[in-house]
Design a protein around this motif. Structure first.
Motif, PDB file in Angstrom:
ATOM      1  N   ALA A  40      14.604  25.124   7.578  1.00  0.00           N
ATOM      2  CA  ALA A  40      16.014  25.342   7.937  1.00  0.00           C
ATOM      3  C   ALA A  40      16.675  26.355   7.013  1.00  0.00           C
ATOM      4  CB  ALA A  40      16.780  24.021   7.896  1.00  0.00           C
ATOM      5  N   ASN A  41      16.204  26.417   5.756  1.00  0.00           N
ATOM      6  CA  ASN A  41      16.737  27.377   4.782  1.00  0.00           C
ATOM      7  C   ASN A  41      16.061  28.744   4.885  1.00  0.00           C
ATOM      8  OD1 ASN A  41      18.396  25.387   3.766  1.00  0.00           O
ATOM      9  ND2 ASN A  41      17.057  24.888   2.043  1.00  0.00           N
ATOM     10  N   GLY A  42      15.057  28.838   5.772  1.00  0.00           N
ATOM     11  CA  GLY A  42      14.321  30.090   5.907  1.00  0.00           C
ATOM     12  C   GLY A  42      13.367  30.361   4.777  1.00  0.00           C
ATOM     13  N   THR A  43      12.906  29.323   4.117  1.00  0.00           N
ATOM     14  CA  THR A  43      12.014  29.467   2.967  1.00  0.00           C
ATOM     15  C   THR A  43      10.570  29.157   3.355  1.00  0.00           C
ATOM     16  OG1 THR A  43      13.790  28.756   1.479  1.00  0.00           O
ATOM     17  CG2 THR A  43      11.533  28.682   0.613  1.00  0.00           C
ATOM     18  N   ALA A  44       9.728  30.166   3.293  1.00  0.00           N
ATOM     19  CA  ALA A  44       8.281  29.954   3.444  1.00  0.00           C
ATOM     20  C   ALA A  44       7.778  29.427   2.101  1.00  0.00           C
ATOM     21  CB  ALA A  44       7.589  31.253   3.801  1.00  0.00           C
ATOM     22  N   ALA A  45       6.911  28.440   2.136  1.00  0.00           N
ATOM     23  CA  ALA A  45       6.472  27.833   0.880  1.00  0.00           C
ATOM     24  C   ALA A  45       5.027  27.370   0.954  1.00  0.00           C
ATOM     25  CB  ALA A  45       7.373  26.648   0.526  1.00  0.00           C
ATOM     26  N   GLY A  46       4.396  27.378  -0.199  1.00  0.00           N
ATOM     27  CA  GLY A  46       3.077  26.794  -0.387  1.00  0.00           C
ATOM     28  C   GLY A  46       3.193  25.714  -1.441  1.00  0.00           C
ATOM     29  N   ILE A  47       2.752  24.511  -1.093  1.00  0.00           N
ATOM     30  CA  ILE A  47       2.849  23.380  -2.008  1.00  0.00           C
ATOM     31  C   ILE A  47       1.444  22.836  -2.190  1.00  0.00           C
ATOM     32  CG2 ILE A  47       3.861  21.087  -2.348  1.00  0.00           C
ATOM     33  CD1 ILE A  47       6.161  22.238  -0.424  1.00  0.00           C
ATOM     34  N   GLN A  48       0.891  23.059  -3.381  1.00  0.00           N
ATOM     35  CA  GLN A  48      -0.473  22.648  -3.692  1.00  0.00           C
ATOM     36  C   GLN A  48      -0.410  21.332  -4.465  1.00  0.00           C
ATOM     37  OE1 GLN A  48      -1.729  26.280  -5.689  1.00  0.00           O
ATOM     38  NE2 GLN A  48      -2.827  26.907  -3.842  1.00  0.00           N
ATOM     39  N   ILE A  49      -0.799  20.266  -3.783  1.00  0.00           N
ATOM     40  CA  ILE A  49      -0.623  18.912  -4.303  1.00  0.00           C
ATOM     41  C   ILE A  49      -1.837  18.466  -5.102  1.00  0.00           C
ATOM     42  CG2 ILE A  49      -0.193  16.511  -3.636  1.00  0.00           C
ATOM     43  CD1 ILE A  49       1.135  17.692  -1.059  1.00  0.00           C
ATOM     44  N   VAL A  50      -1.576  17.849  -6.238  1.00  0.00           N
ATOM     45  CA  VAL A  50      -2.624  17.307  -7.100  1.00  0.00           C
ATOM     46  C   VAL A  50      -2.283  15.855  -7.428  1.00  0.00           C
ATOM     47  CG1 VAL A  50      -3.251  19.564  -8.036  1.00  0.00           C
ATOM     48  CG2 VAL A  50      -1.513  18.207  -9.205  1.00  0.00           C
ATOM     49  N   GLY A  51      -3.072  15.235  -8.287  1.00  0.00           N
ATOM     50  CA  GLY A  51      -2.770  13.893  -8.756  1.00  0.00           C
ATOM     51  C   GLY A  51      -2.892  12.834  -7.680  1.00  0.00           C
ATOM     52  N   GLY A  52      -2.167  11.746  -7.908  1.00  0.00           N
ATOM     53  CA  GLY A  52      -2.239  10.590  -7.029  1.00  0.00           C
ATOM     54  C   GLY A  52      -1.857  10.887  -5.595  1.00  0.00           C
ATOM     55  N   ALA A  53      -0.891  11.776  -5.395  1.00  0.00           N
ATOM     56  CA  ALA A  53      -0.485  12.112  -4.027  1.00  0.00           C
ATOM     57  C   ALA A  53      -1.621  12.801  -3.282  1.00  0.00           C
ATOM     58  CB  ALA A  53       0.762  12.985  -4.044  1.00  0.00           C
ATOM     59  N   ALA A  54      -2.340  13.696  -3.946  1.00  0.00           N
ATOM     60  CA  ALA A  54      -3.484  14.363  -3.306  1.00  0.00           C
ATOM     61  C   ALA A  54      -4.567  13.353  -2.961  1.00  0.00           C
ATOM     62  CB  ALA A  54      -4.048  15.449  -4.227  1.00  0.00           C
TER      63      ALA A  54
ATOM     64  N   LEU B  29       3.600  11.355   3.928  1.00  0.00           N
ATOM     65  CA  LEU B  29       3.559  12.364   4.982  1.00  0.00           C
ATOM     66  C   LEU B  29       4.936  12.558   5.618  1.00  0.00           C
ATOM     67  CD1 LEU B  29       0.132  11.561   6.649  1.00  0.00           C
ATOM     68  CD2 LEU B  29       0.781  13.723   5.552  1.00  0.00           C
ATOM     69  N   ASP B  30       5.626  11.471   5.855  1.00  0.00           N
ATOM     70  CA  ASP B  30       6.965  11.556   6.433  1.00  0.00           C
ATOM     71  C   ASP B  30       7.915  12.315   5.502  1.00  0.00           C
ATOM     72  OD1 ASP B  30       8.847  10.795   8.594  1.00  0.00           O
ATOM     73  OD2 ASP B  30       9.790   9.626   6.994  1.00  0.00           O
ATOM     74  N   ALA B  31       7.838  12.027   4.218  1.00  0.00           N
ATOM     75  CA  ALA B  31       8.696  12.696   3.239  1.00  0.00           C
ATOM     76  C   ALA B  31       8.358  14.189   3.138  1.00  0.00           C
ATOM     77  CB  ALA B  31       8.558  12.028   1.874  1.00  0.00           C
ATOM     78  N   LEU B  32       7.077  14.520   3.210  1.00  0.00           N
ATOM     79  CA  LEU B  32       6.686  15.931   3.161  1.00  0.00           C
ATOM     80  C   LEU B  32       7.173  16.674   4.404  1.00  0.00           C
ATOM     81  CD1 LEU B  32       3.085  15.665   1.673  1.00  0.00           C
ATOM     82  CD2 LEU B  32       5.210  16.267   0.479  1.00  0.00           C
ATOM     83  N   ARG B  33       7.115  16.017   5.536  1.00  0.00           N
ATOM     84  CA  ARG B  33       7.659  16.633   6.758  1.00  0.00           C
ATOM     85  C   ARG B  33       9.168  16.870   6.621  1.00  0.00           C
ATOM     86  NH1 ARG B  33       3.792  12.963   9.295  1.00  0.00           N
ATOM     87  NH2 ARG B  33       2.118  14.263  10.136  1.00  0.00           N
ATOM     88  N   ALA B  34       9.873  15.920   6.022  1.00  0.00           N
ATOM     89  CA  ALA B  34      11.311  16.089   5.794  1.00  0.00           C
ATOM     90  C   ALA B  34      11.561  17.273   4.854  1.00  0.00           C
ATOM     91  CB  ALA B  34      11.923  14.808   5.223  1.00  0.00           C
ATOM     92  N   LEU B  35      10.752  17.397   3.829  1.00  0.00           N
ATOM     93  CA  LEU B  35      10.862  18.517   2.903  1.00  0.00           C
ATOM     94  C   LEU B  35      10.635  19.832   3.652  1.00  0.00           C
ATOM     95  CD1 LEU B  35      11.138  19.762   0.086  1.00  0.00           C
ATOM     96  CD2 LEU B  35       8.723  19.190  -0.310  1.00  0.00           C
ATOM     97  N   ALA B  36       9.621  19.872   4.498  1.00  0.00           N
ATOM     98  CA  ALA B  36       9.340  21.084   5.275  1.00  0.00           C
ATOM     99  C   ALA B  36      10.505  21.435   6.193  1.00  0.00           C
ATOM    100  CB  ALA B  36       8.055  20.892   6.076  1.00  0.00           C
TER     101      ALA B  36
ATOM    102  N   VAL C 237       5.765  26.302   6.084  1.00  0.00           N
ATOM    103  CA  VAL C 237       5.483  25.515   4.888  1.00  0.00           C
ATOM    104  C   VAL C 237       4.075  24.922   5.012  1.00  0.00           C
ATOM    105  CG1 VAL C 237       6.224  23.597   3.432  1.00  0.00           C
ATOM    106  CG2 VAL C 237       7.937  24.976   4.634  1.00  0.00           C
ATOM    107  N   VAL C 238       3.255  25.198   4.007  1.00  0.00           N
ATOM    108  CA  VAL C 238       1.876  24.718   3.994  1.00  0.00           C
ATOM    109  C   VAL C 238       1.686  23.797   2.791  1.00  0.00           C
ATOM    110  CG1 VAL C 238      -0.566  25.365   3.854  1.00  0.00           C
ATOM    111  CG2 VAL C 238       1.051  26.838   5.097  1.00  0.00           C
TER     112      VAL C 238
END
Length: 176
Positions: free
Chosen positions: A19-33, A7-14, A100-101
């Protein structure tokens, strides 16, 4: 990565994406999900996801990797080869940071993907948990879930072995 670090790493990614102005959707699967939403499990080494838009997310993930000492591919979209052919998965948002979602796949899609990958013992524990989460009580039911997303693909031989171990009383004729 355990759940808290993930969760901390995903927040850092967001933060980088925002900061870059990039809206993003990240649909997580596998072990992380699985670790984020479904059950406590051993840590995962990466985040397999469908990325929208892919390239800016991958670049931001590399920046986070450099800052944190993670492998450069800690977030990757290699799983796109397992994207479902059909079905309408209802993704569950687990984290929203600015534009970022982050969402996780529903349990039935995760089960279908694990059955398609067919990685034997590596996925055995996850498959067992997912069978329970999806209330699967037979090989036929597991195959029905699989065919919702992959109607033109066979369940892998390794996955069938696991299903037969899990449901030894199912007739062999019900599995093609």
């Amino acid at each position: 990565l355990d759940r808290a670090e993930l969760l901390d790493a995903l927040r850092a990614l967001a933060r980088v994406l925002n900061a870059n102005g990039t809206a993003a959707g990240i649909q997580i699967v596998g072990g992380a999900a699985l670790a984020l939403e479904y059950f406590e499990r051993a840590a995962t080494r990466d985040v397999d996801a469908f990325l929208y838009p892919a390239e800016p997310v991958l670049q931001a993930a590399k920046q986070v990797a450099s800052e944190r000492g993670y492998p450069q591919d800690w977030v990757n979209d290699a799983v796109k080869m397992y994207a479902p052919d059909y079905g309408d998965p209802q993704w569950k948002p687990v984290l929203v940071e600015g534009d970022v979602v982050f969402s996780v796949a529903p349990a039935d899609l995760l089960l279908a993907m694990k059955l398609r990958a067919g990685r034997g013992r590596r996925d055995a524990g996850d498959i067992a948990h997912l069978l329970e989460l999806c209330s699967v009580r037979s090989i036929e039911h597991a195959i029905e879930i699989f065919e919702t997303y992959y109607p033109h693909d066979p369940v892998s031989a390794r996955a069938l072995i696991q299903l037969r171990r899990r449901f030894p009383d199912d007739s062999q004729e019900s599995v093609t």
